[in-house]
Design a protein around this motif. Structure first.
Motif, PDB file in Angstrom:
ATOM      1  N   GLY A 495      21.172  -6.797   9.823  1.00  0.00           N
ATOM      2  CA  GLY A 495      21.744  -7.931   9.112  1.00  0.00           C
ATOM      3  C   GLY A 495      20.877  -9.173   9.102  1.00  0.00           C
ATOM      4  O   GLY A 495      21.164 -10.122   8.366  1.00  0.00           O
ATOM      5  N   HIS A 496      19.824  -9.207   9.909  1.00  0.00           N
ATOM      6  CA  HIS A 496      18.884 -10.337   9.951  1.00  0.00           C
ATOM      7  C   HIS A 496      17.862 -10.123   8.840  1.00  0.00           C
ATOM      8  O   HIS A 496      17.175  -9.110   8.809  1.00  0.00           O
ATOM      9  N   ARG A 497      17.746 -11.080   7.911  1.00  0.00           N
ATOM     10  CA  ARG A 497      16.945 -10.863   6.701  1.00  0.00           C
ATOM     11  C   ARG A 497      15.851 -11.919   6.553  1.00  0.00           C
ATOM     12  O   ARG A 497      16.017 -13.060   6.983  1.00  0.00           O
ATOM     13  N   SER A 498      14.764 -11.520   5.932  1.00  0.00           N
ATOM     14  CA  SER A 498      13.728 -12.486   5.558  1.00  0.00           C
ATOM     15  C   SER A 498      12.832 -11.861   4.508  1.00  0.00           C
ATOM     16  O   SER A 498      12.901 -10.658   4.231  1.00  0.00           O
ATOM     17  N   ILE A 499      11.990 -12.700   3.909  1.00  0.00           N
ATOM     18  CA  ILE A 499      11.036 -12.211   2.911  1.00  0.00           C
ATOM     19  C   ILE A 499       9.814 -13.108   2.921  1.00  0.00           C
ATOM     20  O   ILE A 499       9.913 -14.333   3.095  1.00  0.00           O
ATOM     21  N   TYR A 500       8.661 -12.479   2.785  1.00  0.00           N
ATOM     22  CA  TYR A 500       7.395 -13.196   2.660  1.00  0.00           C
ATOM     23  C   TYR A 500       6.904 -13.074   1.223  1.00  0.00           C
ATOM     24  O   TYR A 500       6.968 -11.992   0.620  1.00  0.00           O
ATOM     25  N   HIS A 501       6.389 -14.190   0.676  1.00  0.00           N
ATOM     26  CA  HIS A 501       5.771 -14.138  -0.652  1.00  0.00           C
ATOM     27  C   HIS A 501       4.769 -15.275  -0.781  1.00  0.00           C
ATOM     28  O   HIS A 501       5.126 -16.458  -0.703  1.00  0.00           O
ATOM     29  N   ASP A 502       3.499 -14.901  -0.933  1.00  0.00           N
ATOM     30  CA  ASP A 502       2.418 -15.858  -1.216  1.00  0.00           C
ATOM     31  C   ASP A 502       2.421 -17.076  -0.291  1.00  0.00           C
ATOM     32  O   ASP A 502       2.388 -18.223  -0.743  1.00  0.00           O
ATOM     33  N   ARG A 505       7.901 -18.073   3.534  1.00  0.00           N
ATOM     34  CA  ARG A 505       8.897 -17.143   4.087  1.00  0.00           C
ATOM     35  C   ARG A 505      10.281 -17.762   4.019  1.00  0.00           C
ATOM     36  O   ARG A 505      10.466 -18.936   4.384  1.00  0.00           O
ATOM     37  N   ALA A 506      11.247 -16.979   3.544  1.00  0.00           N
ATOM     38  CA  ALA A 506      12.658 -17.358   3.614  1.00  0.00           C
ATOM     39  C   ALA A 506      13.315 -16.468   4.655  1.00  0.00           C
ATOM     40  O   ALA A 506      13.060 -15.259   4.690  1.00  0.00           O
ATOM     41  N   VAL A 507      14.141 -17.061   5.513  1.00  0.00           N
ATOM     42  CA  VAL A 507      14.778 -16.330   6.610  1.00  0.00           C
ATOM     43  C   VAL A 507      16.269 -16.621   6.605  1.00  0.00           C
ATOM     44  O   VAL A 507      16.682 -17.785   6.528  1.00  0.00           O
ATOM     45  N   CYS A 508      17.076 -15.562   6.686  1.00  0.00           N
ATOM     46  CA  CYS A 508      18.531 -15.724   6.847  1.00  0.00           C
ATOM     47  C   CYS A 508      18.917 -15.072   8.175  1.00  0.00           C
ATOM     48  O   CYS A 508      19.134 -13.862   8.243  1.00  0.00           O
ATOM     49  N   PRO A 509      18.960 -15.854   9.258  1.00  0.00           N
ATOM     50  CA  PRO A 509      19.153 -15.269  10.592  1.00  0.00           C
ATOM     51  C   PRO A 509      20.591 -14.815  10.816  1.00  0.00           C
ATOM     52  O   PRO A 509      21.543 -15.447  10.345  1.00  0.00           O
ATOM     53  N   TRP A 510      20.716 -13.697  11.526  1.00  0.00           N
ATOM     54  CA  TRP A 510      22.035 -13.201  11.942  1.00  0.00           C
ATOM     55  C   TRP A 510      21.912 -12.627  13.345  1.00  0.00           C
ATOM     56  O   TRP A 510      20.992 -11.868  13.597  1.00  0.00           O
TER      57      TRP A 510
END
Length: 788
Positions: A495-502, A505-510
């Motif tokens: 359920g802990h999500r993130s994404i890297y791009h160029d 990083r966006a992170v949605c901690p759970w």
């Protein structure tokens, strides 16, 4: 002397090119061409360390001595920007297939599989393993150590074996199939069958040494026959996963080294990382984690205990490094080290299963059982030895991931940024250089294939292959200024999500930025309403190209960039089987899963057979059950274990001792309950039984399973009993196999000297989980006795 005629060979599947006459003298032979690797093909060695954080190797800034791993770094390239999935099984499938973990159906560890395509734990055969590819190119293929990528229900003696190492392209295997194992009493598999360790702890046994011995033997077996045939060896020791086990002479080398605490460790490691060029000069150390105690606020006893736990970990790591050095020395002795492509990686960040106070039994974490400072202190002098399943506290986890925030299981950089190095002396000229290009574990397979000049096969054993999702970073190995070949990578773990791009990083901690700040606990579920709230308010934004350790949340400053990355995460999630989002942790272990045999209320086991894997054993927690052993006791009596399940971390044993029938229950090494019959067991043929009857409800989130009464029987007649005021709520043990006639592996009680084999005769052992009482079976029991 005339020369021998040259063999005529042809490719299998093509027309026979020889001549077939009526007799041999008028015929010309030709032979199917053996599968040979390309001329000059190098050996390939993957070394996968478990639960080792970014800041725990000497060559990544740690005070822990790792000279042999440092030698790989000095002879090649260290990556400052390598990433994994945040958990072991998922990362290992990435390393082995070059596909994302949800594409591999391995969203979490195999024990946490659920019934959705990205989560069911069955790595598709269309996602070929690198071992399958290289075997098809003429390589010998060996796997040694931790596996943990076979569904747990398929790790039994009944198979199926097609997702065991030998079913996925490896020709030889020696190691353990599960997530961790006791380093002195491991649950070993040799090729496709269970074996016992070759020595005992008293004789000097340790698993890592054994694994290196076996890796050396596999390579030597092949090289002495075919010196030019290359090998692919996947070497994955149980280190540095709990239990942190190492001989005392290694752990004592670090006496006093960590007495100043985890904050001082971080500051010094961070400064060293900057000196090494692993961390940008302008980078900032991440904040003090809210879930970690201030070292100065701890009592003297706490500081003494926690420092010793870290000394044990450090000794374990240096001991592991020494064993890796033995493997490298053997390759050097063979004269093949310089032509071996070596990649060394950790599967995730440092582990937090030890909890805020550390633990002498990691199984407490999986059962929500809190640790006791008093019990931990009582064990301090024996930490690292075979008696405990120990793990250090969160403070050292956090320090081990310097300079990042958080840890394993979470997709902040502390969970997903890991040490990684590459060495190939004969082909990669770089020596001791650093690379900052962005990379992910899925990029290892395509890079190896690129370096070897091998095209991914269109099919393997008749199965059309899916596209490899990783990209080669070969250019970065050759040219320090090469651009990153990977620009986008999603992450999801529990359920802990993130994404890297160029560079962003966006992170949605759970369950949140920390447990204390969120007010949530690990494993809290994510409902549809909660997900909407998270997507609306919980995502954070970091410009990691400038903010290396994710210190400055820019979500409010750049809302459009944040929306762009959240949308991109959902695009990637749809592409790679990431949905549905599932925040549960330990609760997934209890998920109902398909099994080979139909569900049944009765299980029959026999002596002189392999231990029955815990995944195939009857589920006894929180339910009534009986165990019945059909035995023959000689004149003069017998003693020993009738049946046992579990080990030092929890379980039970039913045995005869001093003429009495005894049932011992190990409640996660926190309490031991011994229930003994009131009378001796007579000689002759008998059915010896125990019955557990619940007397209350479990409180699982409090670490308490169903309480109950235990009654002992001979031939259906009660001969004693007692109370179990508390039982294990979720997992009896981390492996918890059933052994008939002995206590196999790490002993679950010191009431006897394991393995304490039964000296009478056991005909069979019958488990019943129907809920019926022993007395309901009286007629059946007597009939069974009559048939003996």
């Amino acid at each position: 002397m005339s020369e021998e005629p040259q063999l005529h060979e042809y490719r299998p599947g093509t027309t026979f090119p020889g001549v077939i006459g009526r007799t041999v003298d008028e015929s010309s032979p030709a032979w199917p061409e053996p599968l040979r690797a390309a001329e000059g093909a190098p050996n390939v060695l993957f070394i996968v360390i478990d639960d080792m954080g970014y800041g725990q190797l000497g060559c990544y800034g740690s005070p822990i001595r790792t000279p042999n791993i440092d030698r790989i770094a000095a002879g090649g390239i260290r990556f400052a920007n390598m990433h994994t999935t945040a958990l072991c099984s998922p990362t290992r499938t990435c390393i082995l297939t070059g596909r994302n973990h949800h594409s591999n159906h391995m969203a979490a560890i195999t024990e946490a599989s659920t019934g959705f395509p990205g989560y069911d734990g069955n790595v598709p055969f269309e996602n070929g393993f690198i071992a399958e590819i290289l075997k098809g190119e003429g390589y010998n293929t060996f796997a040694v150590g931790k596996w943990h990528v076979t569904p747990t229900d398929q790790t039994t003696a009944a198979g199926p074996y097609d997702r065991w190492p030998l079913g996925r392209g490896f020709e030889r295997y020696y190691g353990f199939l599960g997530g961790d194992t006791h380093q002195y009493y491991p649950e070993l598999v040799y090729d496709n069958h269970r074996v016992e360790p070759p020595k005992t702890p008293e004789e000097g046994y340790h698993l890592t040494e054994d694994l290196v011995d076996r890796a050396i033997a596999f390579i030597a077996d092949a090289k002495q026959v075919a010196p030019t045939k290359p090998f692919f060896t996947y070497f994955a020791p149980g280190a540095m996963h709990a239990p942190h086990h190492a001989p005392k002479e290694w752990t004592d080398r670090y006496a006093g080294v960590f007495d100043e605490g985890w904050d001082v460790y971080r500051e010094r490691a961070f400064a060293r990382q900057k000196q090494l060029g692993l961390v940008p000069e302008g980078a900032e150390l991440s904040r003090h984690d809210p879930d970690v105690q201030q070292w100065d606020s701890l009592s003297d006893d706490e500081r003494r205990l926690y420092a010793r736990m870290m000394e044990v970990f450090a000794g374990f790591l240096e001991h592991t490094d020494h064993q890796i050095g033995r493997l490298l020395a053997f390759l050097e002795e063979l004269g093949v080290l310089d032509d071996t492509l070596i990649m060394l990686i950790s599967d995730n960040g440092a582990s937090s299963e030890g909890g805020p106070t550390g633990s002498i039994n990691e199984n407490k974490f999986f059962n929500f059982v809190p640790d006791s400072l008093e019990q931990n202190l009582a064990a301090i002098d024996e930490l690292g030895g075979p008696k405990y399943f120990n793990h250090y506290p969160w403070g050292w986890t956090w320090a081990g991931n310097t300079p990042f925030r958080r840890w394993k299981r979470e997709t902040y950089r502390g969970g997903i940024s890991d040490p990684f190095m590459v060495q190939w002396t004969n082909r990669i000229p770089a020596r001791g250089e650093i690379r900052t290009q962005y990379a992910h574990a899925i990029d290892m397979v395509p890079t190896v294939l690129d370096l070897l000049g091998i095209e991914p096969p269109a099919s393997i054993r008749g199965v059309t292959q899916s596209p490899i999702e990783g990209v080669s970073f070969k250019d970065a190995l050759v040219e320090a200024s090469a651009p990153s070949s990977r620009t986008t990578q999603y992450f999801e773990m529990l359920g802990h999500r993130s994404i890297y791009h160029d560079g962003w990083r966006a992170v949605c901690p759970w369950p949140g930025t920390s447990f204390s700040e969120s007010g949530r606990a690990f494993g809290d579920p994510i409902t549809a309403d909660v997900l909407r709230e998270l997507d609306a308010d919980a995502w954070e934004l970091y410009h990691v190209a400038e903010d290396f350790a994710e210190n400055h949340d820019l979500a409010a400053q750049y809302p459009d960039k944040l929306v762009e990355l959240i949308s991109l995460w959902y695009v990637e999630a749809g592409k790679y089987n990431v949905l549905p989002i599932d925040g549960r942790g330990q609760q997934r272990f209890a998920e109902q899963r398909p099994v080979i045999a139909k569900d049944r209320s009765r299980y029959v086991y026999f002596p002189h057979t392999s231990e029955v894997a815990g995944s195939a054993a009857p589920r006894l927690v929180n339910r009534p059950h009986t165990i019945n052993a059909l035995v023959e006791i000689p004149d003069g009596g017998a003693e020993g274990v009738l049946v046992s399940q579990g080990g030092v971390d929890g379980g039970y044993s039913l045995y005869l001792q001093g003429g009495r029938l005894v049932y011992t229950y190990n409640y996660v090494a926190a309490e031991y309950f011994h229930i003994t019959s009131d009378t001796d067991v007579p000689s002759g043929r008998h059915i010896l039984s125990m019955e557990f009857a619940p007397t209350g409800e479990p409180s699982i989130r409090e670490g308490k399973g169903t309480p109950g009464t235990v009654t002992l029987f001979v031939d259906g007649e009660a001969i004693g009993g007692g109370e179990l005021p508390v039982t294990i709520p979720i997992m009896l043990g981390l492996a918890a196999g059933v052994s008939v006639g002995l206590d196999a592996g790490a002993p679950l009680t010191d009431a006897y000297a394991a393995p304490f084999p039964f000296t009478g005769t056991i005909h069979r052992v019958v488990y019943d989980v129907s809920g019926e009482h022993i007395v309901d079976h009286e007629a059946e029991l007597r009939a069974a006795l009559a048939r003996q």
